[in-house]
Design an enzyme around this catalytic site. Structure first.
Site, mmCIF file in Angstrom:
data_model
loop_
_atom_site.group_PDB
_atom_site.id
_atom_site.type_symbol
_atom_site.label_atom_id
_atom_site.label_comp_id
_atom_site.label_asym_id
_atom_site.label_seq_id
_atom_site.Cartn_x
_atom_site.Cartn_y
_atom_site.Cartn_z
ATOM 1 N NE ARG A 1 -3.582 -2.349 2.652
ATOM 2 C CZ ARG A 1 -3.210 -3.588 3.189
ATOM 3 N NH1 ARG A 1 -1.868 -3.664 3.761
ATOM 4 N NH2 ARG A 1 -4.176 -4.469 3.355
ATOM 5 C CE LYS B 1 -7.465 -1.476 5.767
ATOM 6 N NZ LYS B 1 -8.293 -1.608 4.483
ATOM 7 C CG HIS C 1 -6.356 -0.774 -3.398
ATOM 8 N ND1 HIS C 1 -5.939 -0.940 -2.207
ATOM 9 C CD2 HIS C 1 -7.655 -1.886 -3.370
ATOM 10 C CE1 HIS C 1 -6.422 -1.885 -1.476
ATOM 11 N NE2 HIS C 1 -7.377 -2.516 -2.277
ATOM 12 N NE ARG D 1 -3.487 -4.054 -1.157
ATOM 13 C CZ ARG D 1 -2.961 -4.822 -0.385
ATOM 14 N NH1 ARG D 1 -1.421 -4.682 -0.043
ATOM 15 N NH2 ARG D 1 -3.442 -5.823 0.340
ATOM 16 C CG HIS E 1 -5.890 -9.767 1.973
ATOM 17 N ND1 HIS E 1 -6.128 -10.519 0.522
ATOM 18 C CD2 HIS E 1 -5.927 -8.625 1.565
ATOM 19 C CE1 HIS E 1 -6.420 -9.503 -0.083
ATOM 20 N NE2 HIS E 1 -6.012 -8.387 0.414
ATOM 21 C CE1 TYR F 1 -7.396 -9.201 -6.391
ATOM 22 C CE2 TYR F 1 -7.206 -10.110 -4.337
ATOM 23 C CZ TYR F 1 -7.197 -8.970 -5.172
ATOM 24 O OH TYR F 1 -6.795 -7.860 -4.504
#
Length: 219
Positions: free
Chosen positions: A68, A93, A164, A167, A190, A199
């Site tokens: 990020r 994050k 983003h 990513r 994640h 995905y």
């Protein structure tokens, strides 16, 4: 209701009865760049000047590791382990430390910036400002601006502006190359594999092997 309002009839009391538009989680496909678009984006940086070397190293962190913008801006010199070839993301994050493998091209871009582009400073941030206020670490806004300028140089500014999508591009590329959802989830940090399942929908060749025949279709 618009017709009734045009006829002068009050509709304010009926607004609460209007249902919202249905929205299902993970209903859309994740947007991503093609391999040729990614190559054009990466090759759009001028690596003969210090700023170009810095921004090229930034873009490599984004397209190789799926970081990020805030994570790129937070990288410290101590987070790089050249002997083991790893990069520590200490301010992710999820507020947990993650150790990632450092790809060769990413490490090469960072090393080139450290040797020939990074100004002399006591600041321990990897990426620092080249303009006033100098000796200050870059912020997420500078990372995003470097990417926006690259989009403009490649003619992609009308479609993308943020980081983003890079990513998403990393995850889509890894999935095409045979990586498991668990591997992709670990790389993108994640908390749950369920976040990564979006995905799966972009892997059309594998989805076609499990798709049921349409009712009434001739075989």
């Amino acid at each position: 209701m618009r017709f009734r309002r045009m006829r002068g009839q009050p509709t304010e009391s009926l607004i609460a009865a209007v249902p919202r538009v249905a929205y299902w989680r993970l209903a859309t496909l994740p947007d991503s760049l093609t391999d040729s678009q990614l190559m054009g984006l990466v090759n759009s940086f001028d690596r003969t000047c210090p700023t170009g070397r810095r921004d090229y190293a930034i873009i490599r962190c984004l397209v190789d590791l799926g970081l990020r913008a805030s994570e790129v801006a937070s990288i410290q010199l101590n987070d790089l382990n050249w002997r083991e070839g790893t990069l520590r993301i200490a301010k992710a994050k999820a507020k947990r430390t993650t150790l990632l493998p450092l790809p060769v091209e990413t490490g090469r871009a960072i090393a080139d910036y450290l040797r020939f582009g990074r100004p002399k400073t006591d600041n321990r941030a990897l990426f620092v400002r080249h303009r006033a206020p100098r000796d200050e670490p870059v912020g997420p806004s500078l990372v995003r601006n470097a990417v926006r300028c690259a989009y403009a140089r490649c003619g992609l500014a009308q479609r993308w502006t943020g980081t983003h999508v890079l990513r998403h591009s990393v995850a889509s590329r890894l999935l095409r190359e045979g990586a498991s959802l668990k591997d992709i989830a670990d790389l993108l940090r994640h908390r749950s594999v369920n976040t990564t399942t979006i995905y799966v929908k972009v892997d059309l060749p594998k989805l076609s092997t499990v798709a049921l025949p349409w009712p009434g279709r001739r075989t």
